[in-house]
Design a protein around this motif. Structure first.
Motif, PDB file in Angstrom:
ATOM      1  N   GLN A  23       0.921  -1.197  -0.120  1.00 59.23           N
ATOM      2  CA  GLN A  23       0.042  -0.040  -0.045  1.00 59.23           C
ATOM      3  C   GLN A  23       0.717   1.116   0.107  1.00 59.23           C
ATOM      4  N   ARG A  24       1.904   1.256   0.790  1.00 55.44           N
ATOM      5  CA  ARG A  24       2.772   2.268   0.734  1.00 55.44           C
ATOM      6  C   ARG A  24       3.632   2.653  -0.523  1.00 55.44           C
ATOM      7  N   TYR A  27       1.388   4.111  -2.928  1.00 56.59           N
ATOM      8  CA  TYR A  27       1.113   5.631  -2.894  1.00 56.59           C
ATOM      9  C   TYR A  27       2.316   6.481  -3.200  1.00 56.59           C
ATOM     10  N   GLN A  31       2.428   9.230  -6.168  1.00 58.99           N
ATOM     11  CA  GLN A  31       2.362  10.617  -5.492  1.00 58.99           C
ATOM     12  C   GLN A  31       2.568  11.575  -6.618  1.00 58.99           C
ATOM     13  N   THR A  34      -0.825  12.310  -8.202  1.00 57.53           N
ATOM     14  CA  THR A  34      -1.802  12.878  -7.337  1.00 57.53           C
ATOM     15  C   THR A  34      -1.469  14.283  -7.296  1.00 57.53           C
ATOM     16  N   THR A  47      -8.794  11.979  -3.781  1.00 58.08           N
ATOM     17  CA  THR A  47      -8.661  10.915  -2.600  1.00 58.08           C
ATOM     18  C   THR A  47      -9.468   9.780  -3.361  1.00 58.08           C
ATOM     19  N   SER A  50      -7.141   7.561  -5.670  1.00 53.06           N
ATOM     20  CA  SER A  50      -5.992   6.979  -5.017  1.00 53.06           C
ATOM     21  C   SER A  50      -6.580   5.642  -4.256  1.00 53.06           C
ATOM     22  N   SER A  54      -6.185   1.693  -5.501  1.00 57.53           N
ATOM     23  CA  SER A  54      -6.089   0.474  -4.422  1.00 57.53           C
ATOM     24  C   SER A  54      -7.084  -0.770  -4.661  1.00 57.53           C
TER      25      SER A  54
END
Length: 336
Positions: A23-24, A27, A31, A34, A47, A50, A54
């Protein structure tokens, strides 16, 4: 507490740690994208974007197509599925962004990787790949065309203990065509540089060769002519070969053994040109399919193509050991 309960608890903790790690990583990867979306979209839509990524990675697989309503349920929970569906719809229908942002983001990532390969004096390759998305139950969706069903091909294979599988021509179903270029190196993970969804029917129909030529031109403009372009047998042909020669890029095409080339003895099949000639290079190669090392050999032979006799080319033959069909590679440069 029993040993089995302790073991289950340990496995659960391990799975949770792995899920948190990926998950990290997800992101961190998106990044920069986003941050660009923050400049053109409402924060709530960013939001949603993102969280939607997932959800797709976690739940999308071959047997679960994930309709928009199903994705809404995964996004906010089954009790709030209509609200989740509305959020996704608002994101997709927003006129403040389009697919070009994602394409530019992926290309910028690939250019960074290509620059790293150049600094480290490593060989970079652009792997040309094609696939389809099958929509066998659809008939009225916009842009559908006939695609060859890989699922039907798998189901038709002969299995031990069974017999008389259905034969005949390949099965075609409604769907969409996909073409992509993946940047790869010996010590890096492949990354997508370009990709295109297209159809061969209707108002948005595109010619496959024209699309390939446009992608090749964009790749040359983005990366120069220092990367190798690698193709499977579906790209073997005089029309595509002419495009590659005109762009002057280093390329390797997996060549069908029955296709003819010209050597010192004239026009012959590729397998006849290599017949009886000893390998110049021998080494151990790992066979990932059979999980074993194989003693393999290779040789490079100067040839020309009958439609481009002025262009010096090479037929590279990779012999993978006893019982394995040799690979015939057609290239405009030889590394042997």
């Amino acid at each position: 507490m029993s040993k089995d309960a302790v073991k289950v608890g340990t496995q659960t903790d391990l799975i949770k740690q792995q899920a948190d790690y990926f998950q990290r990583k997800l992101y961190q990867f998106v990044q920069p994208l986003t941050q660009q979306l923050d400049q053109v979209l409402d924060r709530r839509l960013v939001t949603t974007f993102s969280a939607l990524l997932s959800c797709i990675i976690r739940f999308r697989h071959n047997s679960l197509g994930l309709l928009l309503s199903e994705l809404g349920g995964k996004l906010l929970g089954e009790a709030q599925a209509p609200a989740g569906t509305k959020r996704i719809s608002n994101l997709l229908r927003s006129k403040n962004w389009n697919h070009s942002l994602i394409e530019e983001f992926l290309l910028a990532k690939a250019q960074q990787v290509a620059h790293q390969l150049q600094q480290q004096n490593q060989v970079g390759v652009l792997l040309w790949d094609e696939s389809v998305i099958e929509k066998p139950e659809s008939i009225r969706s916009e842009g559908l065309c006939a695609v060859r069903s890989s699922k039907a091909k798998r189901l038709k294979r002969i299995k031990p203990g069974f017999f008389n599988p259905p034969g005949g021509h390949p099965v075609h179903v409604p769907g969409f065509e996909w073409m992509g270029l993946l940047l790869a190196g010996l010590k890096i993970h492949p990354c997508v540089a370009f990709f295109r969804w297209y159809t061969t029917r209707g108002e948005y129909a595109q010619d496959r060769l024209t699309l390939q030529a446009n992608l090749l031109e964009q790749a040359v403009n983005a990366f120069g002519r220092g990367l190798w372009h690698v193709f499977d047998r579906g790209y073997a042909g005089k029309r595509w070969l002419g495009v590659l020669i005109s762009q002057a890029v280093p390329f390797v095409v997996r060549w069908p053994k029955r296709y003819q080339l010209i050597d010192e003895k004239g026009l012959r099949n590729a397998w006849k040109i290599a017949r009886g000639k000893p390998a110049r290079v021998r080494r151990q190669v790992w066979d990932a399919h059979h999980q074993q090392w194989r003693r393999s050999g290779a040789l490079a032979l100067p040839v020309t193509h009958p439609d481009y006799p002025e262009q010096a080319l090479w037929l590279v033959v990779c012999r993978l050991g006893k019982g394995k069909e040799p690979w015939y590679l057609f290239a405009n440069q030889s590394a042997l």
